[in-house]
Each structure stands twice: as C-alpha cells, then as structure tokens.
Design an enzyme around this catalytic site. Sequence first.
Site, PDB file in Angstrom:
ATOM      1  N   GLU A  40      -2.397  -2.689  -7.572  1.00 45.88           N
ATOM      2  CA  GLU A  40      -3.495  -2.951  -6.631  1.00 45.88           C
ATOM      3  C   GLU A  40      -3.903  -1.622  -6.034  1.00 45.88           C
ATOM      4  OE1 GLU A  40      -3.565  -2.709  -3.052  1.00 45.88           O
ATOM      5  OE2 GLU A  40      -1.592  -1.798  -2.987  1.00 45.88           O
ATOM      6  N   SER A  71       0.840  -1.193   0.000  1.00 48.72           N
ATOM      7  CA  SER A  71       0.000   0.000   0.000  1.00 48.72           C
ATOM      8  C   SER A  71       0.877   1.245   0.000  1.00 48.72           C
ATOM      9  CB  SER A  71      -0.956  -0.036   1.210  1.00 48.72           C
ATOM     10  OG  SER A  71      -1.951   0.947   1.096  1.00 48.72           O
ATOM     11  N   HIS A  87      -5.353  -5.356  -0.754  1.00 50.19           N
ATOM     12  CA  HIS A  87      -6.082  -5.048   0.473  1.00 50.19           C
ATOM     13  C   HIS A  87      -7.249  -5.991   0.736  1.00 50.19           C
ATOM     14  CE1 HIS A  87      -3.987  -1.239  -0.303  1.00 50.19           C
ATOM     15  NE2 HIS A  87      -4.215  -0.901   0.947  1.00 50.19           N
TER      16      HIS A  87
END
Length: 298
Positions: A198, A102, A265
């Site tokens: 992502e 992330s 996630h």
Amino acid sequence: MRALEPGDVVRLVSPSGPTRPDRVARGVELLEAWGLRVELGRHVFAEHGYLAGRDADRLDDLNAALADPRVRAVICTRGGYGAQRIADGVRWGAPKHLVGFSDITALQLALWRVSRRPSVHGPGAAWFEDRLPDTSEMSLRSALMTVDELVVPRLEEGPLIEGPPVTGPLLGGNLTMLATTLGTADMPDLSGAILLLEDVGEAPYRLDRMLTQLIRAGALDGVAGVAVGQFTQCADHRPVTAFDVLEERLAILGCPVLGGLPIGHGFGQLTVVVGAPATLDTATGVLRSRPAEAGLRL
C-alpha cells in the site's frame, strides 16, 4: 501472548511524525470504550521539524513501552517519517502487540527479523474520523481483542491477476518503506510469502521505480501472491494510473495478485496481521489473515 482484554494497559507512542492532540483524544476515547487502560508516552506530542521529537526521545518512549511488563500493546499514533532512524536501537523484549502502518512498516519489519513475531497493520491512535468509519474501528478491535479470522474483501478498484488460492505469512506493508529497507538487515525473505503493498502520495512513475528496484534486486523472487491495498493520492494526471503500473510490474512475478483491498491510507481502512498466516484467493476476492493472538503462536 493473548488477545487483549478489558483492563489491559496499552501505551501510545509516536515513533515517526508529529501528531495532533485532538485526533489522539478520539483514539483514546475509542480504546477506553473497549475497556482498555490507555497511557501516553512521555514525548507522544513532541515536535522536532517533521519528527515527533528527537530520535533519542522517540526511541526512549518506544523502549519504555516495550520494557514495561504492565503494557500489553504498543500503539503508534501515526506514521509519517522517522521510524527507520531509530529501528536499530529498539529493544524488543517480551511479546506485545505492536500496532500501526505506513512508516511503522519499518518497525514491523525489524520485529519480524529479530523474533518472527507478527504485528498489527491497522490505524494508529491518531484517529481520522473522515476516513475511518465504524467498520474500521470494528476491524481493529477484532484484530486486538478476539481470535476471529480477519477477512478483507475486494471492495475497490485495483489490479487483479487470477490464480489458485495461496497461503503463506503476510509480509510487507508500505511500498516506500519496503523499498527503502532493501540492503538493510531488516529486508525479509519474501519467498513463499503473501506480499502486502500500500502507499500514499506516490506518482505512478515512482511506484514503477520502487517495484523495479525490488524486482531487479531479487527481493520479490518466490513471492506466493500479492495483496494490493489502497494507493491513495497516487495520480500524476497522466494516462497511466498507479494500478496500471502495479499490474504490469507485478505480472512479472507469475503469482496471483489481488487488488482493491481496503488496507492503507484510504477510506474504510481495515486491519490485518503482518507476520501471521494468511490466504489470498482471487476467485472469491478475499484476503484472510489470522488474528494477532493466533499469529503469535508461530
């Protein structure tokens, strides 16, 4: 740089957003069950608005972990926001495993720029029991403590553009962080690479905007293939889905695209090594990457 072994010291740091002690406690429990010795950064539970402490404190914790010769791996507790604010002050030093995803993509891209070292794209130490089953734990452990090839199969819905198997360094991670790295020294040359993408909480039109920016800037020219992970909570209640946007925009690249990979996630997150050699095969629906130890021989 070798795979971790029982007795090795790992240091937990929070370079981005604030974390919850109960989730970190569960992560510590897992790491110690593997035989690792866990230490906490001085400011690991600090809070300063949406950041895990002031920039200077977060940077000090990260640099202290990187400089300590006893520490074999630096494991970020979580993402959130804030890594880019301190990226230019990081002193990378001797090779160590860097673990996170992330917002931690910003640090992984910086590490790749300065040293061409790979890093571990996987769950942080703030362990989310509701989305990280045993398979997630085993995948992270394999990436850190074995030399086994890491295999991520297509298990979910996602874009698919067929093509021959392609091999190259696996680069990228969080799409938002990649897009906001554009124009900085840390934006990697993606020609010949397998691009990993992502994200979480981004409406389809915002995904379109980021991908279009990267395409118009020429940042995706020459990409060998695209591995599409989880795009969690990326709906805006309109007919066009996140995967519709990804497939349409990525088709412009003229390379194989494999979606449906449990990386990101979502539930069942699996670990890969960014910066290490990888193979993307749309026919078998599999992304294969090298373990961290093997990747660090590049």
